[in-house]
Scaffold this motif. Sequence first.
Motif, PDB file in Angstrom:
ATOM      1  N   UNK A   1      57.980  18.444  -1.414  1.00  7.77           N
ATOM      2  CA  UNK A   1      57.335  19.750  -1.149  1.00  7.77           C
ATOM      3  C   UNK A   1      57.883  20.026   0.216  1.00  7.77           C
ATOM      4  N   UNK A   2      58.158  19.081   1.101  1.00  6.64           N
ATOM      5  CA  UNK A   2      58.708  19.419   2.564  1.00  6.64           C
ATOM      6  C   UNK A   2      60.060  19.792   2.337  1.00  6.64           C
ATOM      7  N   UNK A   3      60.891  19.142   1.463  1.00  2.00           N
ATOM      8  CA  UNK A   3      62.194  19.452   1.560  1.00  2.00           C
ATOM      9  C   UNK A   3      62.396  20.908   0.658  1.00  2.00           C
ATOM     10  N   UNK A   4      61.909  21.052  -0.347  1.00  2.00           N
ATOM     11  CA  UNK A   4      61.904  22.560  -0.874  1.00  2.00           C
ATOM     12  C   UNK A   4      61.511  23.528  -0.059  1.00  2.00           C
ATOM     13  N   UNK A   5      60.306  23.060   0.786  1.00  2.00           N
ATOM     14  CA  UNK A   5      59.517  24.237   1.512  1.00  2.00           C
ATOM     15  C   UNK A   5      60.493  24.598   2.662  1.00  2.00           C
ATOM     16  N   UNK A   6      61.210  23.550   3.280  1.00  2.03           N
ATOM     17  CA  UNK A   6      62.238  24.009   4.194  1.00  2.03           C
ATOM     18  C   UNK A   6      63.294  24.526   3.850  1.00  2.03           C
TER      19      UNK A   6
ATOM     20  N   UNK B   1      54.845  23.076  -3.957  1.00  2.00           N
ATOM     21  CA  UNK B   1      55.450  22.197  -4.544  1.00  2.00           C
ATOM     22  C   UNK B   1      54.863  20.659  -4.597  1.00  2.00           C
ATOM     23  N   UNK B   2      54.076  20.367  -3.532  1.00  2.00           N
ATOM     24  CA  UNK B   2      53.613  18.971  -3.391  1.00  2.00           C
ATOM     25  C   UNK B   2      52.387  19.035  -4.328  1.00  2.00           C
ATOM     26  N   UNK B   3      51.962  20.125  -4.641  1.00  2.00           N
ATOM     27  CA  UNK B   3      50.440  20.243  -5.484  1.00  2.00           C
ATOM     28  C   UNK B   3      51.136  19.607  -6.868  1.00  2.00           C
ATOM     29  N   UNK B   4      52.312  20.408  -7.120  1.00  2.00           N
ATOM     30  CA  UNK B   4      52.595  20.315  -8.632  1.00  2.00           C
ATOM     31  C   UNK B   4      53.519  18.964  -8.757  1.00  2.00           C
ATOM     32  N   UNK B   5      53.763  18.189  -7.686  1.00  2.00           N
ATOM     33  CA  UNK B   5      54.454  16.853  -7.883  1.00  2.00           C
ATOM     34  C   UNK B   5      53.558  15.676  -7.530  1.00  2.00           C
ATOM     35  N   UNK B   6      52.375  15.742  -7.579  1.00  2.00           N
ATOM     36  CA  UNK B   6      51.583  14.534  -7.473  1.00  2.00           C
ATOM     37  C   UNK B   6      51.127  14.590  -5.892  1.00  2.00           C
ATOM     38  N   UNK B   7      51.190  15.260  -5.133  1.00  2.00           N
ATOM     39  CA  UNK B   7      50.891  15.289  -3.612  1.00  2.00           C
ATOM     40  C   UNK B   7      49.439  14.396  -3.276  1.00  2.00           C
TER      41      UNK B   7
END
Length: 611
Positions: free
Chosen positions: A441-446, A539-545
Amino acid sequence: MVSPRGIGTFVVWDYLVFAGMLLISAAIGIYYAFAGGGQQTSRDFLMGGRSMTAVPVAMSLTASFMSAVTVLGTPSEVYRFGAIFSIFAITYFFVVVLSAEVFLPVFYKLGITSTNEYLGLRFNKYVRLCGTILFIVQTILYTGIVIYAPALALNQVTGFNLWGAVVATGVVCTFYCTMGGLKAVIWTDVFQVGIMVAGFASLIIQAALIQGGIGTILNDAYNGARLNFWNFNPNPLQRHTFWTIVIGGTFTWTSIYGVNQSQVQRYISCKNRFQAKMSLYINLVALWLILTCTVLCGLALYSRYRDCDPWTAKKVSAPDQLMPYLALDILQDYPGLPGLFVACAYSGTLSTVSSSINALAAVTLEDLVKSRFQSLSERSLSWISQGMSVLFGALCIGMAALASLMGALLQAALSIFGMVGGPLLGLFALGILVPFANSIGALVGLLAGFTISLWVGIGAQLYPPLPERTMPLSLETYGCNSTYNGTDWMTTTEVPFSTSAFQVYNIERTPLMDNWYSLSYLYFSTVGTLVTLFVGMLISLSTGGRKQNIDPRFLLTKEDFLSNFDIFKKKKQVLDYKSHPIEDDGTDNPGFNHIELNCTDQSGKINGTRL
């Protein structure tokens, strides 16, 4: 009204005052190169041994980003667009509170040197590398602007060779930064803040005497519509309103004070967290003082040239040259004072460039060198740090050439911080405030935040907003005593906002240009931050964050706020925090913990908390 005898020129006393400022700055660097045994380790060079106190750090924080861009750009901003810029006083309050209460506690308790270390600890090495690259690019671009700004002033008022002045700026900064490390940077900043305030004061006092008092200056500003403090238009396309300055400005400046290495490196070099927070709050008072000086100078500019604008009359070639023009106009009867003003502008640059060079060296060493060459000795790391200072000094000098193409200095500087700083602020906020955020999520968000902010930022450079968005105020020339090309100047004009050398001309305006590209430059950072946060959380929520087990040290917790009251029970808190006694003259900075604990426990079993 402009004096019929014209402006003055530099004399010997002006050169002596200016040279004295340079020599004292260099001498401070030489002193700290040898004081206390010199810069023996990279920690001494980059962090001042983590032993600094609040007041000098506060002055350094003020100097670092109240640069020549502020000295030259803010008064001309007020002259052309009015005193609404003073609303930044509210913005600075929010910025300091957010930096001190949200970001500082997390960075400080981890004892890190580079803010990007946090990204590696919270996410992974790839996120850390992205943060490092963006910081280096952002800082070199910004530093190029602040090197170019005083060189422009020198060229205007003294006839110094423009690029000779650019090189001289970079060389002096690189010298004392390389020699004395962070301590030299901080103490030269303290000296240079004094020079900046003295330069502003000399102009304000003399302008008040010539124009008939501060009351006359304010009355002229009122009659010229410069006292436009309260514009509550919510339209985000208007360049400066109460909302763009408070909301957009808070995001822009928090990306500087909250997560930018150049600022964070200063307050985490303090010997304890109380001193670190105090440095930020003392710095707030200094920011208000400098802002007051720059706004008063801008109003004095208008009062002096209300009926004969030097820019429209072609007496200066750019708005950023108005302040040195005023200095030579009204201070010409006082040898040394024009030199003091140029030293004021130059001091702003020296402080900012040296801070940037030191921060670039710290980030490169911690994020790129130490992570790959772990066997290097402290002495070797110290030499590498100094070598990096020289390298980045040279790069920043080269980048000043690009700055000459970017139009108005103040907006160019803040636009760069908006385009790059916004996504970085969103990335750090994601890590500190969102427990379920993960590395994907951090990479995609950035990436999303950076793409969007770069899109609007570059679009605004190519297709600048129209005057109805920027709202420049009238500049008049009916009172000028001179002629230009044989034509009397007896006109009232609304000069369009200064645009960049990259502007595309003779093209039909589209809705995209008139809306998206006309977004206030202060919202560049807001857009980048919010897009990074929103996409990162999604993205974090959808990838198991939510399945992660995050160490609470990497998050802002209730205990971080409650620790503000630890000053009232300091001894107990410090003894609970470490398993070994602290000498009276020691430090409780967590940056030392791993060193002290490793020394006391050779078996590898660490008693207490290792941060």
